[in-house]
Scaffold this motif. Structure first.
Motif, PDB file in Angstrom:
ATOM      1  N   LYS A  34       0.840  -1.203   0.000  1.00  0.00           N
ATOM      2  CA  LYS A  34       0.000   0.000   0.000  1.00  0.00           C
ATOM      3  C   LYS A  34       0.874   1.252   0.000  1.00  0.00           C
ATOM      4  N   SER A  35       1.900   1.254   0.854  1.00  0.00           N
ATOM      5  CA  SER A  35       2.792   2.426   0.922  1.00  0.00           C
ATOM      6  C   SER A  35       3.554   2.624  -0.381  1.00  0.00           C
ATOM      7  N   MET A  36       4.103   1.544  -0.911  1.00  0.00           N
ATOM      8  CA  MET A  36       4.893   1.659  -2.138  1.00  0.00           C
ATOM      9  C   MET A  36       4.045   2.067  -3.332  1.00  0.00           C
ATOM     10  N   VAL A  37       2.858   1.490  -3.463  1.00  0.00           N
ATOM     11  CA  VAL A  37       1.981   1.824  -4.592  1.00  0.00           C
ATOM     12  C   VAL A  37       1.507   3.270  -4.465  1.00  0.00           C
ATOM     13  N   THR A  38       1.219   3.691  -3.260  1.00  0.00           N
ATOM     14  CA  THR A  38       0.776   5.077  -3.050  1.00  0.00           C
ATOM     15  C   THR A  38       1.893   6.056  -3.400  1.00  0.00           C
ATOM     16  N   ILE A  39       3.102   5.781  -2.957  1.00  0.00           N
ATOM     17  CA  ILE A  39       4.230   6.691  -3.195  1.00  0.00           C
ATOM     18  C   ILE A  39       4.647   6.705  -4.660  1.00  0.00           C
ATOM     19  N   HIS A  40       4.848   5.525  -5.230  1.00  0.00           N
ATOM     20  CA  HIS A  40       5.439   5.447  -6.566  1.00  0.00           C
ATOM     21  C   HIS A  40       4.428   5.493  -7.706  1.00  0.00           C
ATOM     22  N   GLU A  41       3.236   4.981  -7.471  1.00  0.00           N
ATOM     23  CA  GLU A  41       2.260   4.901  -8.560  1.00  0.00           C
ATOM     24  C   GLU A  41       1.072   5.830  -8.366  1.00  0.00           C
ATOM     25  N   LYS A  42       0.999   6.462  -7.216  1.00  0.00           N
ATOM     26  CA  LYS A  42      -0.107   7.377  -6.903  1.00  0.00           C
ATOM     27  C   LYS A  42      -1.468   6.683  -7.042  1.00  0.00           C
ATOM     28  N   ARG A  43      -1.491   5.410  -6.622  1.00  0.00           N
ATOM     29  CA  ARG A  43      -2.742   4.650  -6.650  1.00  0.00           C
ATOM     30  C   ARG A  43      -3.087   4.238  -5.227  1.00  0.00           C
ATOM     31  N   ASP A  44      -4.371   4.115  -4.953  1.00  0.00           N
ATOM     32  CA  ASP A  44      -4.849   3.809  -3.610  1.00  0.00           C
ATOM     33  C   ASP A  44      -5.439   2.400  -3.581  1.00  0.00           C
ATOM     34  N   ILE A  45      -4.686   1.457  -3.001  1.00  0.00           N
ATOM     35  CA  ILE A  45      -5.203   0.082  -2.950  1.00  0.00           C
ATOM     36  C   ILE A  45      -6.095  -0.151  -1.730  1.00  0.00           C
ATOM     37  N   THR A  46      -6.294   0.854  -0.915  1.00  0.00           N
ATOM     38  CA  THR A  46      -7.216   0.692   0.217  1.00  0.00           C
ATOM     39  C   THR A  46      -8.656   0.607  -0.274  1.00  0.00           C
ATOM     40  N   LYS A  47      -8.878   0.965  -1.511  1.00  0.00           N
ATOM     41  CA  LYS A  47     -10.231   0.879  -2.080  1.00  0.00           C
ATOM     42  C   LYS A  47     -10.507  -0.507  -2.662  1.00  0.00           C
ATOM     43  N   PHE A  48      -9.539  -1.406  -2.585  1.00  0.00           N
ATOM     44  CA  PHE A  48      -9.726  -2.781  -3.060  1.00  0.00           C
ATOM     45  C   PHE A  48     -10.455  -3.556  -1.955  1.00  0.00           C
ATOM     46  N   ASN A  49     -11.772  -3.463  -1.950  1.00  0.00           N
ATOM     47  CA  ASN A  49     -12.588  -4.039  -0.875  1.00  0.00           C
ATOM     48  C   ASN A  49     -12.536  -5.563  -0.844  1.00  0.00           C
ATOM     49  N   GLU A  50     -12.512  -6.205  -1.999  1.00  0.00           N
ATOM     50  CA  GLU A  50     -12.453  -7.668  -2.026  1.00  0.00           C
ATOM     51  C   GLU A  50     -11.137  -8.167  -1.418  1.00  0.00           C
ATOM     52  N   LEU A  51     -10.059  -7.469  -1.692  1.00  0.00           N
ATOM     53  CA  LEU A  51      -8.754  -7.837  -1.137  1.00  0.00           C
ATOM     54  C   LEU A  51      -8.768  -7.731   0.384  1.00  0.00           C
ATOM     55  N   GLN A  52      -9.303  -6.631   0.883  1.00  0.00           N
ATOM     56  CA  GLN A  52      -9.365  -6.466   2.344  1.00  0.00           C
ATOM     57  C   GLN A  52     -10.291  -7.507   2.968  1.00  0.00           C
ATOM     58  N   ALA A  53     -11.401  -7.822   2.307  1.00  0.00           N
ATOM     59  CA  ALA A  53     -12.317  -8.841   2.825  1.00  0.00           C
ATOM     60  C   ALA A  53     -11.625 -10.208   2.859  1.00  0.00           C
ATOM     61  N   PHE A  54     -10.827 -10.501   1.826  1.00  0.00           N
ATOM     62  CA  PHE A  54     -10.076 -11.760   1.787  1.00  0.00           C
ATOM     63  C   PHE A  54      -9.100 -11.834   2.963  1.00  0.00           C
ATOM     64  N   LEU A  55      -8.354 -10.763   3.198  1.00  0.00           N
ATOM     65  CA  LEU A  55      -7.390 -10.745   4.300  1.00  0.00           C
ATOM     66  C   LEU A  55      -8.084 -10.876   5.654  1.00  0.00           C
ATOM     67  N   LYS A  56      -9.241 -10.248   5.792  1.00  0.00           N
ATOM     68  CA  LYS A  56      -9.993 -10.352   7.052  1.00  0.00           C
ATOM     69  C   LYS A  56     -10.506 -11.773   7.272  1.00  0.00           C
ATOM     70  N   ARG A  57     -10.977 -12.421   6.206  1.00  0.00           N
ATOM     71  CA  ARG A  57     -11.450 -13.808   6.319  1.00  0.00           C
ATOM     72  C   ARG A  57     -10.318 -14.730   6.765  1.00  0.00           C
ATOM     73  N   LYS A  58      -9.138 -14.536   6.199  1.00  0.00           N
ATOM     74  CA  LYS A  58      -7.984 -15.362   6.566  1.00  0.00           C
ATOM     75  C   LYS A  58      -7.580 -15.131   8.022  1.00  0.00           C
ATOM     76  N   SER A  59      -7.768 -13.921   8.506  1.00  0.00           N
ATOM     77  CA  SER A  59      -7.366 -13.575   9.881  1.00  0.00           C
ATOM     78  C   SER A  59      -8.359 -14.067  10.923  1.00  0.00           C
ATOM     79  N   LYS A  60      -9.605 -14.290  10.509  1.00  0.00           N
ATOM     80  CA  LYS A  60     -10.675 -14.580  11.458  1.00  0.00           C
ATOM     81  C   LYS A  60     -10.396 -15.810  12.329  1.00  0.00           C
ATOM     82  N   SER A  61      -9.970 -16.906  11.741  1.00  0.00           N
ATOM     83  CA  SER A  61      -9.776 -18.129  12.521  1.00  0.00           C
ATOM     84  C   SER A  61      -8.321 -18.346  12.929  1.00  0.00           C
TER      85      SER A  61
END
Length: 194
Positions: A34-61
């Motif tokens: 997220k930091s590297m893409v924001t700095i170098h590519e000026k893109r915001d991956i925090t808006k990738f909701n499916e990615l965050q949902a995937f990471l949260k599902r993996k963290s749940k158990s």
């Protein structure tokens, strides 16, 4: 990074990562990306909701592994039962850490001149602490174990003229080589072997 790299590409990357990394490590990788893409590519991956949902599902158990912790009984048993000819150095490290609450770097920097034997007590000066404030602590004999004889034995086995307190210990004697931070850091693990 090409503009056509989408959330699907990131999802595929993190699915592959999840096979070898824990969820905590995956979140760390996400944060770095997220930091590297924001700095170098000026893109915001925090808006990738499916990615965050995937990471949260993996963290749940996920249950993180607990570090092994020495109980007071383990410490006392080690100090009493471990043979001095093999484990004297580890016993002294444990005593200094126990009585002084010292960090490993403080133990590593300890000098023989920092220790004053006053018969029924030893006074230890820790001049170089992480906080920049020097501190002192005392080592006394406890009901459960006698710390002072162990310290005196170790000090008597040290060669003269070497300032660093913790020296390598082999074949029931100290060598002139100071121990490093890795040997010092392994001392608690040695006490679990007994």
């Amino acid at each position: 990074m090409p503009k056509d790299v989408t959330e699907t590409v990131f999802l595929a990357y993190f699915q592959e990562l999840s096979e070898t990394y824990s969820p905590n490590s995956s979140w760390t990788k996400w944060s770095m990306l997220k930091s590297m893409v924001t700095i170098h590519e000026k893109r915001d991956i925090t808006k990738f909701n499916e990615l965050q949902a995937f990471l949260k599902r993996k963290s749940k158990s996920y249950k993180p592994k607990k570090s092994a912790v020495l109980s007071p009984k383990d410490v006392i048993r080690f100090l009493k039962d471990a043979p001095n000819d093999i484990h004297l150095l580890h016993k002294v490290v444990l005593i200094m850490g126990y009585f002084g609450g010292c960090r490993s770097q403080e133990l590593l920097n300890m000098k023989i001149s920092d220790i004053e034997d006053r018969d029924s007590v030893m006074v230890v000066n820790v001049p170089e602490s992480k906080t920049g404030v020097s501190k002192k602590f005392t080592v006394v004999d406890e009901k459960e174990f006698s710390a002072l004889p162990l310290l005196r034995l170790y000090m008597s086995l040290r060669p003269k003229g070497i300032e660093r307190f913790f020296l390598s210990f082999r074949q029931n004697k100290c060598t002139s080589q100071p121990i490093g931070k890795n040997i010092l850091g392994k001392s608690p693990a040695k006490s679990q072997c007994i």
